[in-house]
Write a protein that holds these residues in place. Structure first.
Motif, mmCIF file in Angstrom:
data_model
loop_
_atom_site.group_PDB
_atom_site.id
_atom_site.type_symbol
_atom_site.label_atom_id
_atom_site.label_comp_id
_atom_site.label_asym_id
_atom_site.label_seq_id
_atom_site.Cartn_x
_atom_site.Cartn_y
_atom_site.Cartn_z
ATOM 1 N N VAL A 130 27.538 -99.976 50.982
ATOM 2 C CA VAL A 130 28.011 -101.496 50.845
ATOM 3 C C VAL A 130 26.910 -102.298 51.307
ATOM 4 C CG1 VAL A 130 29.706 -103.185 51.085
ATOM 5 C CG2 VAL A 130 30.552 -101.034 50.929
ATOM 6 N N ASN A 131 26.449 -103.242 50.267
ATOM 7 C CA ASN A 131 25.353 -104.117 50.573
ATOM 8 C C ASN A 131 25.677 -105.493 49.952
ATOM 9 O OD1 ASN A 131 22.859 -105.366 50.453
ATOM 10 N ND2 ASN A 131 21.813 -103.602 51.014
ATOM 11 N N PRO A 132 25.339 -106.432 50.635
ATOM 12 C CA PRO A 132 25.743 -107.764 49.690
ATOM 13 C C PRO A 132 24.811 -107.833 48.426
ATOM 14 C CG PRO A 132 25.063 -108.393 52.115
ATOM 15 C CD PRO A 132 25.004 -106.745 51.983
ATOM 16 N N LEU A 133 23.701 -107.062 48.097
ATOM 17 C CA LEU A 133 23.012 -107.345 46.925
ATOM 18 C C LEU A 133 23.660 -106.532 45.935
ATOM 19 C CD1 LEU A 133 19.456 -106.782 48.575
ATOM 20 C CD2 LEU A 133 20.543 -108.841 47.593
ATOM 21 N N TYR A 134 24.829 -105.589 46.458
ATOM 22 C CA TYR A 134 25.552 -104.929 45.280
ATOM 23 C C TYR A 134 26.458 -105.568 44.321
ATOM 24 C CZ TYR A 134 23.473 -100.730 47.492
ATOM 25 O OH TYR A 134 22.209 -100.030 47.970
ATOM 26 N N THR A 185 28.754 -102.804 42.655
ATOM 27 C CA THR A 185 27.955 -101.541 41.992
ATOM 28 C C THR A 185 27.418 -100.736 43.185
ATOM 29 O OG1 THR A 185 26.935 -103.219 40.095
ATOM 30 C CG2 THR A 185 26.396 -100.835 40.410
ATOM 31 N N ASP A 186 27.996 -99.638 43.054
ATOM 32 C CA ASP A 186 27.854 -98.437 44.012
ATOM 33 C C ASP A 186 26.185 -98.211 43.969
ATOM 34 O OD1 ASP A 186 27.730 -96.838 46.129
ATOM 35 O OD2 ASP A 186 28.871 -95.158 45.155
ATOM 36 N N GLY A 187 25.545 -98.917 44.766
ATOM 37 C CA GLY A 187 24.178 -98.582 44.560
ATOM 38 C C GLY A 187 23.829 -99.472 43.632
ATOM 39 N N LEU A 188 22.602 -99.681 43.254
ATOM 40 C CA LEU A 188 22.064 -100.816 42.441
ATOM 41 C C LEU A 188 22.330 -100.531 40.913
ATOM 42 C CD1 LEU A 188 19.058 -102.380 44.090
ATOM 43 C CD2 LEU A 188 21.144 -103.527 43.870
ATOM 44 N N ILE A 189 22.432 -98.957 40.817
ATOM 45 C CA ILE A 189 22.641 -98.429 39.134
ATOM 46 C C ILE A 189 23.831 -97.530 39.245
ATOM 47 C CG2 ILE A 189 20.246 -98.784 38.785
ATOM 48 C CD1 ILE A 189 20.139 -95.538 39.171
ATOM 49 N N GLY A 190 24.785 -97.638 40.147
ATOM 50 C CA GLY A 190 25.895 -96.699 40.084
ATOM 51 C C GLY A 190 26.809 -97.351 39.307
ATOM 52 N N ASP A 191 28.327 -96.765 39.413
ATOM 53 C CA ASP A 191 29.582 -97.273 38.821
ATOM 54 C C ASP A 191 29.804 -98.558 39.228
ATOM 55 O OD1 ASP A 191 29.432 -94.962 37.335
ATOM 56 O OD2 ASP A 191 30.816 -93.749 38.816
ATOM 57 N N SER A 192 30.175 -99.407 38.259
ATOM 58 C CA SER A 192 30.651 -100.686 38.668
ATOM 59 C C SER A 192 32.226 -101.044 38.662
ATOM 60 C CB SER A 192 30.230 -101.746 37.666
ATOM 61 O OG SER A 192 28.801 -101.867 37.428
#
Length: 198
Positions: A130-134, A185-192
């Protein structure tokens, strides 16, 4: 006995002149190696670009078997079959979003920010990040707002959630508007995963 002399103009090797240079070998192996490396690199770039394009459009509701598809909803309803009740399957990642009061930090420039309180729960069997940028917030006009870092005192932390863990914090966007939904989004390109703000 006659003494033989080299023809004029050609000195003997070892008498003041260096030996003639060896002809340079062509580096065909290097050329082929770099060519193959370039092709592999191109495929890697194409795969990353495909993942970025395809991963960003994915919506969790499309995969959820509990949400009926358009074709299923147009079919006539069947009488419920008598099966034993199965426990409801939880989503791998659950997101709950609520309106929140903006709590200004020294990094905030003015008061023109909108915050949403978000709780992320890991129901999967693997850790998630988890990251605010996600996160992205969509307002009632359909405009997406990216998270502004460090402007809200209650900002959600950058953490790794083990299975069963959750974290709560604020996601803040610039400007004054009404938040409609939050997308994680789990990691910038993961599932939303999208959650309505309620």
């Amino acid at each position: 006995m006659s003494q033989q002399f080299p023809p004029t103009g050609q000195p003997q090797p070892g008498h003041g002149y260096p030996p003639p240079p060896q002809p340079k070998k062509s580096s065909v192996g290097k050329i082929i190696g770099f060519g193959c490396l370039g092709i592999v690199g191109l495929f890697v770039l194409l795969a990353i670009a495909g993942a970025l394009i395809g991963g960003g459009k994915e919506d969790k509701t499309a995969k959820d078997p509990a949400v009926p598809s358009a074709a299923a909803s147009s079919a006539p309803a069947k009488a419920p079959e008598s099966k034993p009740a199965e426990p409801e399957k939880k989503a791998a990642v659950a997101v709950v979003a609520k309106p929140a009061e903006f709590k200004k930090t020294v990094l905030a420039q003015g008061d023109g920010y909108t915050s949403v309180s978000v709780t992320v729960t890991n129901n999967s069997s693997k850790p998630i990040n988890v990251n605010p940028l996600y996160f992205a917030i969509t307002d009632t006009n359909g405009t997406k707002h990216n998270a502004e870092l460090g402007v809200d005192k209650d900002q959600i932390g950058t953490v790794e959630l083990a299975p069963g863990e959750n974290v709560t914090g604020a996601i803040t966007g610039k400007g004054s508007w009404t938040a409609k939904s939050v997308t994680y989004t789990d990691g910038l390109i993961g599932d939303s995963v999208r959650a309505d703000v309620s």
